[in-house]
Design a protein around this motif. Structure first.
Motif, PDB file in Angstrom:
ATOM      1  N   PHE A 160       0.838  -1.197   0.000  1.00  0.00           N
ATOM      2  CA  PHE A 160       0.000   0.000   0.000  1.00  0.00           C
ATOM      3  C   PHE A 160       0.874   1.247   0.000  1.00  0.00           C
ATOM      4  N   ARG A 161       0.351   2.308  -0.607  1.00  0.00           N
ATOM      5  CA  ARG A 161       0.969   3.623  -0.568  1.00  0.00           C
ATOM      6  C   ARG A 161      -0.134   4.652  -0.367  1.00  0.00           C
ATOM      7  N   LEU A 162       0.255   5.828   0.081  1.00  0.00           N
ATOM      8  CA  LEU A 162      -0.690   6.932   0.154  1.00  0.00           C
ATOM      9  C   LEU A 162      -0.505   7.821  -1.069  1.00  0.00           C
ATOM     10  N   PHE A 163      -1.624   8.281  -1.605  1.00  0.00           N
ATOM     11  CA  PHE A 163      -1.610   9.117  -2.806  1.00  0.00           C
ATOM     12  C   PHE A 163      -2.283  10.442  -2.475  1.00  0.00           C
ATOM     13  N   ARG A 164      -1.582  11.538  -2.744  1.00  0.00           N
ATOM     14  CA  ARG A 164      -2.107  12.873  -2.455  1.00  0.00           C
ATOM     15  C   ARG A 164      -2.572  13.536  -3.745  1.00  0.00           C
ATOM     16  N   ASP A 165      -3.754  14.140  -3.691  1.00  0.00           N
ATOM     17  CA  ASP A 165      -4.301  14.827  -4.853  1.00  0.00           C
ATOM     18  C   ASP A 165      -5.097  16.041  -4.387  1.00  0.00           C
ATOM     19  N   LEU A 171      -5.797   5.939  -0.522  1.00  0.00           N
ATOM     20  CA  LEU A 171      -4.995   4.732  -0.333  1.00  0.00           C
ATOM     21  C   LEU A 171      -4.805   4.046  -1.680  1.00  0.00           C
ATOM     22  N   GLN A 172      -3.565   3.712  -1.993  1.00  0.00           N
ATOM     23  CA  GLN A 172      -3.212   3.113  -3.279  1.00  0.00           C
ATOM     24  C   GLN A 172      -2.733   1.679  -3.084  1.00  0.00           C
ATOM     25  N   TRP A 173      -3.196   0.786  -3.953  1.00  0.00           N
ATOM     26  CA  TRP A 173      -2.772  -0.617  -3.920  1.00  0.00           C
ATOM     27  C   TRP A 173      -1.579  -0.805  -4.851  1.00  0.00           C
ATOM     28  N   VAL A 174      -0.481  -1.354  -4.327  1.00  0.00           N
ATOM     29  CA  VAL A 174       0.717  -1.609  -5.136  1.00  0.00           C
ATOM     30  C   VAL A 174       1.139  -3.073  -5.010  1.00  0.00           C
TER      31      VAL A 174
END
Length: 236
Positions: A160-165, A171-174
């Motif tokens: 998982f990673r965090l994605f800022r916009d 929450l991003q799945w990697v």
């Protein structure tokens, strides 16, 4: 005496319905309005079966099928380790997923392809925090034996990673495709490490506050079957 004798004869049945099925295997299916679980290898059930299996946190939605139990809508997530339905996870302070006028603490989600956003219609909300800067520090998924570390099998990184916009956090799945498949039907807990920058303060050790929230979600589907030895078929 006849009534007392009848009640005495019924005690084993009541004990079975209310507490005697704790060792019965359950098949779990995550659903949006409340997780569904069914005792396996049980020939017959009563209206009290679901109450006994979940300590009163679930019921049978259909009188014609008392063996199919569903968590109450206000307690949507079934914890297979504790065998209760919950709306929170006591091991960590949960940050909710928020979108529009709705807020979900343990949402029902589809795990996307690698690199895509989980629950893209809702951002992660950090209550009372104006300028949070966060990163994923770990992740676990739930089994009948408790929480298990969740990592990519190839590089052992947290998937998982965090994605800022535009000031919003998602929450991003990697994770890899195989790991995505194995997470079907799981209750997942993602640990975050955050700091809040103090307003008009320089970036110094005294200029921010550390805190460690989590986010949780339920993945659509049913968990991978486990072996009779209670060893889960997850080749990490």
């Amino acid at each position: 005496m006849e009534v007392a004798g009848l009640l005495f004869l019924m005690l084993p049945c009541l004990a079975y319905a209310m507490g005697g099925m704790t060792d019965v295997s359950l098949r779990i299916t995550r659903q949006n309005k409340g997780d569904v679980f069914t005792p396996e290898d049980v020939k017959s059930c009563t209206p009290e079966t679901c109450v006994g299996l979940s300590s009163g946190t679930a019921s049978a939605p259909s009188y014609s099928d008392p063996c199919t139990c569903q968590c109450h809508p206000h307690l949507p997530a079934f914890r297979e380790d504790l065998r209760i339905c919950v709306d929170d996870i006591h091991e960590c302070m949960l940050a909710p997923f928020v979108g529009g006028s709705t807020s979900e603490t343990i949402p029902f989600v589809f795990l996307p392809l690698k690199g895509q956003i989980i629950h893209p219609s809702k951002e992660i909300s950090f209550s009372g925090v104006q300028t949070p800067i966060c990163a994923v520090s770990g992740a676990k998924f739930l089994t009948e034996s408790g929480w298990v570390d969740l990592r990519n099998p190839v590089d052992t990184d947290v998937p998982f990673r965090l994605f800022r916009d535009e000031g919003r956090t998602f929450l991003q799945w990697v994770g890899e495709a195989d790991l995505r498949s194995k997470m079907s039907g799981r209750l997942v807990l993602v640990y975050l490490m955050c700091r809040e920058l103090a307003t008009n303060e320089p970036l110094t050790p005294t200029g921010y506050t550390l805190f460690s929230p989590c986010v949780a979600f339920r993945v659509v589907g049913s968990p991978t079957k486990f072996l009779s030895t209670n060893t889960y078929i997850l080749d990490f």
